[in-house]
Design a protein around this motif. Sequence first.
Motif, PDB file in Angstrom:
ATOM      1  N   THR A   2     -44.656  -6.777  53.429  1.00  0.00           N
ATOM      2  CA  THR A   2     -45.905  -6.969  52.702  1.00  0.00           C
ATOM      3  C   THR A   2     -46.955  -5.929  53.062  1.00  0.00           C
ATOM      4  OG1 THR A   2     -46.996  -8.421  54.309  1.00  0.00           O
ATOM      5  CG2 THR A   2     -45.501  -9.474  52.719  1.00  0.00           C
ATOM      6  N   TYR A   3     -47.873  -5.756  52.146  1.00  0.00           N
ATOM      7  CA  TYR A   3     -49.033  -4.860  52.288  1.00  0.00           C
ATOM      8  C   TYR A   3     -50.236  -5.738  51.936  1.00  0.00           C
ATOM      9  CZ  TYR A   3     -45.320  -1.322  51.775  1.00  0.00           C
ATOM     10  OH  TYR A   3     -44.177  -0.561  51.931  1.00  0.00           O
ATOM     11  N   VAL A  24     -56.975  -2.832  52.364  1.00  0.00           N
ATOM     12  CA  VAL A  24     -57.195  -3.156  50.952  1.00  0.00           C
ATOM     13  C   VAL A  24     -58.085  -4.386  50.946  1.00  0.00           C
ATOM     14  CG1 VAL A  24     -56.039  -4.146  48.918  1.00  0.00           C
ATOM     15  CG2 VAL A  24     -55.029  -2.164  50.073  1.00  0.00           C
ATOM     16  N   SER A  27     -49.711  -6.581  48.093  1.00  0.00           N
ATOM     17  CA  SER A  27     -48.560  -5.906  47.492  1.00  0.00           C
ATOM     18  C   SER A  27     -47.337  -6.246  48.333  1.00  0.00           C
ATOM     19  CB  SER A  27     -48.775  -4.389  47.475  1.00  0.00           C
ATOM     20  OG  SER A  27     -49.949  -4.052  46.767  1.00  0.00           O
ATOM     21  N   SER A  87     -43.095  -5.168  48.884  1.00  0.00           N
ATOM     22  CA  SER A  87     -41.861  -4.437  48.606  1.00  0.00           C
ATOM     23  C   SER A  87     -40.719  -5.411  48.842  1.00  0.00           C
ATOM     24  CB  SER A  87     -41.767  -3.242  49.555  1.00  0.00           C
ATOM     25  OG  SER A  87     -40.469  -2.688  49.526  1.00  0.00           O
ATOM     26  N   PRO A 134     -42.175   4.144  34.946  1.00  0.00           N
ATOM     27  CA  PRO A 134     -42.236   5.267  35.890  1.00  0.00           C
ATOM     28  C   PRO A 134     -42.609   6.576  35.206  1.00  0.00           C
ATOM     29  CG  PRO A 134     -40.242   3.962  36.245  1.00  0.00           C
ATOM     30  CD  PRO A 134     -40.890   3.435  35.002  1.00  0.00           C
ATOM     31  N   GLN A 180     -46.054   6.829  35.195  1.00  0.00           N
ATOM     32  CA  GLN A 180     -46.616   6.503  36.518  1.00  0.00           C
ATOM     33  C   GLN A 180     -47.340   5.158  36.493  1.00  0.00           C
ATOM     34  OE1 GLN A 180     -48.223  10.840  36.770  1.00  0.00           O
ATOM     35  NE2 GLN A 180     -48.259  10.030  38.831  1.00  0.00           N
ATOM     36  N   TYR A 196     -47.240   1.271  37.460  1.00  0.00           N
ATOM     37  CA  TYR A 196     -46.664   0.262  38.352  1.00  0.00           C
ATOM     38  C   TYR A 196     -47.841  -0.575  38.846  1.00  0.00           C
ATOM     39  CZ  TYR A 196     -47.603   4.760  40.566  1.00  0.00           C
ATOM     40  OH  TYR A 196     -48.164   5.980  40.870  1.00  0.00           O
ATOM     41  N   PRO A 197     -47.577  -1.752  39.399  1.00  0.00           N
ATOM     42  CA  PRO A 197     -48.702  -2.590  39.830  1.00  0.00           C
ATOM     43  C   PRO A 197     -49.463  -1.952  40.995  1.00  0.00           C
ATOM     44  CG  PRO A 197     -46.694  -3.894  39.586  1.00  0.00           C
ATOM     45  CD  PRO A 197     -46.282  -2.448  39.518  1.00  0.00           C
ATOM     46  N   LEU A 198     -50.774  -2.101  40.965  1.00  0.00           N
ATOM     47  CA  LEU A 198     -51.640  -1.613  42.041  1.00  0.00           C
ATOM     48  C   LEU A 198     -52.607  -2.734  42.433  1.00  0.00           C
ATOM     49  CD1 LEU A 198     -52.587   1.887  40.570  1.00  0.00           C
ATOM     50  CD2 LEU A 198     -51.124   1.472  42.564  1.00  0.00           C
ATOM     51  N   ALA A 199     -52.886  -2.837  43.720  1.00  0.00           N
ATOM     52  CA  ALA A 199     -53.799  -3.877  44.202  1.00  0.00           C
ATOM     53  C   ALA A 199     -55.152  -3.789  43.504  1.00  0.00           C
ATOM     54  CB  ALA A 199     -53.969  -3.759  45.720  1.00  0.00           C
ATOM     55  N   THR A 200     -55.645  -2.551  43.321  1.00  0.00           N
ATOM     56  CA  THR A 200     -56.971  -2.412  42.691  1.00  0.00           C
ATOM     57  C   THR A 200     -56.963  -2.897  41.235  1.00  0.00           C
ATOM     58  OG1 THR A 200     -56.370  -0.091  42.308  1.00  0.00           O
ATOM     59  CG2 THR A 200     -57.876  -0.554  44.140  1.00  0.00           C
ATOM     60  N   ARG A 220     -41.695  -1.249  39.528  1.00  0.00           N
ATOM     61  CA  ARG A 220     -40.718  -0.528  40.345  1.00  0.00           C
ATOM     62  C   ARG A 220     -39.365  -1.273  40.348  1.00  0.00           C
ATOM     63  NH1 ARG A 220     -41.435   3.167  44.132  1.00  0.00           N
ATOM     64  NH2 ARG A 220     -39.429   3.646  43.203  1.00  0.00           N
ATOM     65  N   TRP A 265     -41.602  -4.315  43.206  1.00  0.00           N
ATOM     66  CA  TRP A 265     -42.944  -4.188  43.809  1.00  0.00           C
ATOM     67  C   TRP A 265     -43.804  -5.252  43.146  1.00  0.00           C
ATOM     68  CZ3 TRP A 265     -45.191  -1.954  47.802  1.00  0.00           C
ATOM     69  CH2 TRP A 265     -46.554  -1.644  47.794  1.00  0.00           C
TER      70      TRP A 265
END
Lengths: 345, 345
Positions: free
Chosen positions: A157-158, A248, A253, A255, A285, A288, A290-294, A306, A320
């Motif tokens: 995790t992130y 963050v 996020s 993986s 992809p 570019q 893909y999910p982003l925390a922001t 991903r 992801w």
Amino acid sequence: MSNQKLFNVAVVGATGAVGEQIIRLLDERNFPLKELKLLSSARSAGTKLRFKDREITVEEAKPESFKDIDIALFSAGGDISKALAPHAVAAGAVCIDNTSAYRMDPETPLVVPEVNIDKINEHKGIIANPNCSTIQMVAALKPLYDTYGISRIIVSTYQAVSGAGAKAIQEMNRQSKAVLEGASVNPEILPVGSLPVKHQIAFNAIPQIDKFLDNGFTNEEMKMILETKKIMGDDSLEVTATCVRIPVVYGHSESVYVELKQDFEVEDVKKLLAEAPGIVLVDNPEKQEYPLATDAAGKLETFVGRVRRDLSNPRALNLWIVSDNLLKGAAWNAVQIAEHIAIEQ
Amino acid sequence: MSNQKLFNVAVVGATGAVGEQIIRLLDERNFPLKELKLLSSARSAGTKLRFKDREITVEEAKPESFKDIDIALFSAGGDISKALAPHAVAAGAVCIDNTSAYRMDPETPLVVPEVNIDKINEHKGIIANPNCSTIQMVAALKPLYDTYGISRIIVSTYQAVSGAGAKAIQEMNRQSKAVLEGASVNPEILPVGSLPVKHQIAFNAIPQIDKFLDNGFTNEEMKMILETKKIMGDDSLEVTATCVRIPVVYGHSESVYVELKQDFEVEDVKKLLAEAPGIVLVDNPEKQEYPLATDAAGKLETFVGRVRRDLSNPRALNLWIVSDNLLKGAAWNAVQIAEHIAIEQ
């Protein structure tokens, strides 16, 4: 919904980060409220909070606070839930508990609506809301579980600092500013407020969330492992977790490596995810995307991207998974459960 | 080392982030230098750099720059290595190439001294330095590979922005300041300078490092997969990677799940790691001690912690591996190779 039943709802922990989001969601979702009672510790009691066109004064949460309450949403820490939820149940309320106090209690359903909403009727007064990092993972994996079966999950995790509360966000901002100015940093909160050693979170990655157990895993990691099995209703499901705090503010996020029990086509998996309730597939992809925390911050959905077949195991996928840890990971999952209770009555 | 042979050394890419560290390490390690030639692009030529008590003027790197050079350290991008390394080899130099240009070339050894230093004598003029995220992982896993055998590795990375160059660090700092001040952010560099779409790195996690391939993996992920097999000399080794950029300046962190071929005791694994060359075991959960990017920054070693037996697979381990991506991940690994060449002559 004319003639809909209206509910007396109590929010315990109304002044906390999750409580604040619960109140906002009850408002935005037009929850069928008769009365809204806001409860907190003695320290925060007396605070006035706006709700629609009213101002509500927060009261101290006490054993006798739950008279006539139909639904009580708890997010004030495990000790408060342990102390007060039994009183709320005795007064006739259904408790939706966002702490870890009752999650692994065999008599308490642990519910993510997209996964096991059928369990909400099995409660004996308390329904538990899972840990933030667990909720988004099981919500995303459920369609794969139902279609192909899952034998094993390995997740790293992130995780956002908001999961550690408002003071952790303030600490990260303060530290970040200090580092940018070349000043020294004096960690005070993270990784775990109640433990003696503190580490810098600004421009760092801390592989500790919650306390360590004797097996070398942290409580947070064991929550992901044990709660996932309970929510999926499958003790044979193998789960490994490494939980890491990163700089963050909002949005965890993950993986995720997942081994399926049957052959699959990646395009079918993407289609399943794109059509699943509460899930948004963000997976281009070539663009570019893909999910982003922001991007996930402030949203109710769980975002997945991903998506790719593992190169060494053709029955495995890599994903992801990102979601707002205070919303789907806490407040929104709880309010979703409350909405299901309201619909069924 | 009296009567030691002295070497004419060229550093190509002397003004870059890695070149700067190579020069510093040649100085600090008292590399047996006769002459040090600093080379760069035409744009940076003329820059004066201090080395010990001297000042050296950086010259433009050209095909004819390598006369009398014994060892040439390249870190100016793959295209420069492709264009100039053959000229350096023709002039009699051994090239240590820090780019991806020759890494997967079957005739070029790919060397991490702690893992396969025996390969340096098999070169035909070029020795390749692996990708940063690969180096620290194989350095940490080599003692386990030798003792127990490894069948599979699943890694998720937490990579520092310095891996994308000085401009990426500036961008992260600029964005962080803007976010803290409530200003807007205009991403210009990350995730990949040469691609059209940019994402915010400040207070975010970007699951893209380098370009995407048709299989859904990124180049960075494929580097970890393919280079690990080559360095370990084991095509049967299964590797899965998810590479993620996070807001850290120096130091890549890695969450690594590894399946061993034999039974093990966790205490034996820790002992092996503690005694391994170039590895520092930092693993005291009871004292909240584990590797952190901020602690690894500026150090030459690879730090390993969070060592624990997997709960679902008794033959598997989970680890947290951290190292300075510009040092062991680039400059130090290259200078280590140069030192071995110097010792053997």
